[in-house]
Design a protein around this motif. Structure first.
Motif, mmCIF file in Angstrom:
data_model
loop_
_atom_site.group_PDB
_atom_site.id
_atom_site.type_symbol
_atom_site.label_atom_id
_atom_site.label_comp_id
_atom_site.label_asym_id
_atom_site.label_seq_id
_atom_site.Cartn_x
_atom_site.Cartn_y
_atom_site.Cartn_z
ATOM 1 N N SER A 20 -92.964 0.553 45.573
ATOM 2 C CA SER A 20 -93.859 -0.337 44.828
ATOM 3 C C SER A 20 -93.731 -0.170 43.322
ATOM 4 O O SER A 20 -94.089 -1.073 42.572
ATOM 5 C CB SER A 20 -95.317 -0.074 45.223
ATOM 6 N N ASN A 21 -93.237 0.998 42.888
ATOM 7 C CA ASN A 21 -93.196 1.212 41.440
ATOM 8 C C ASN A 21 -91.860 1.731 40.905
ATOM 9 O O ASN A 21 -91.744 1.980 39.715
ATOM 10 C CB ASN A 21 -94.344 2.124 40.999
ATOM 11 N N LYS A 22 -90.862 1.898 41.767
ATOM 12 C CA LYS A 22 -89.530 2.323 41.315
ATOM 13 C C LYS A 22 -88.483 1.403 41.929
ATOM 14 O O LYS A 22 -88.572 1.039 43.100
ATOM 15 C CB LYS A 22 -89.234 3.769 41.719
ATOM 16 N N ASP A 23 -87.475 1.031 41.139
ATOM 17 C CA ASP A 23 -86.423 0.151 41.649
ATOM 18 C C ASP A 23 -85.207 0.949 42.114
ATOM 19 O O ASP A 23 -85.127 2.164 41.945
ATOM 20 C CB ASP A 23 -86.030 -0.892 40.607
ATOM 21 N N SER A 24 -84.266 0.260 42.718
ATOM 22 C CA SER A 24 -83.074 0.897 43.287
ATOM 23 C C SER A 24 -82.279 1.723 42.275
ATOM 24 O O SER A 24 -81.907 2.865 42.575
ATOM 25 C CB SER A 24 -82.161 -0.148 43.934
#
Length: 65
Positions: A20-24
């Motif tokens: 929900s709060n970190k991308d790949s």
């Protein structure tokens, strides 16, 4: 080290909603070189993990929402 859905370790942060709060890209960088994102982290780098394994782990983590 980490907890997901109430199960696991308590040393690292709870990863239940990490997607929900970190991308790949952030997650992949965190696995490869944790200190690049957070210099004071206790998390060690994992150079023995292959790129394919990192991608599989990132794919899993990014869907934890």
């Amino acid at each position: 080290c980490h907890k997901i859905g109430g199960e696991g370790g308590a040393i690292g942060p709870d990863l239940t909603h990490i997607g929900s709060n970190k991308d790949s890209p952030w997650l992949a960088k965190q696995i490869r070189d944790p200190k690049s994102n957070k210099p004071n982290t206790q998390m060690p780098p994992f150079p023995q993990i292959s790129e394919g394994e990192i991608q599989a782990l990132v794919d899993y983590l990014v869907n934890l929402k």
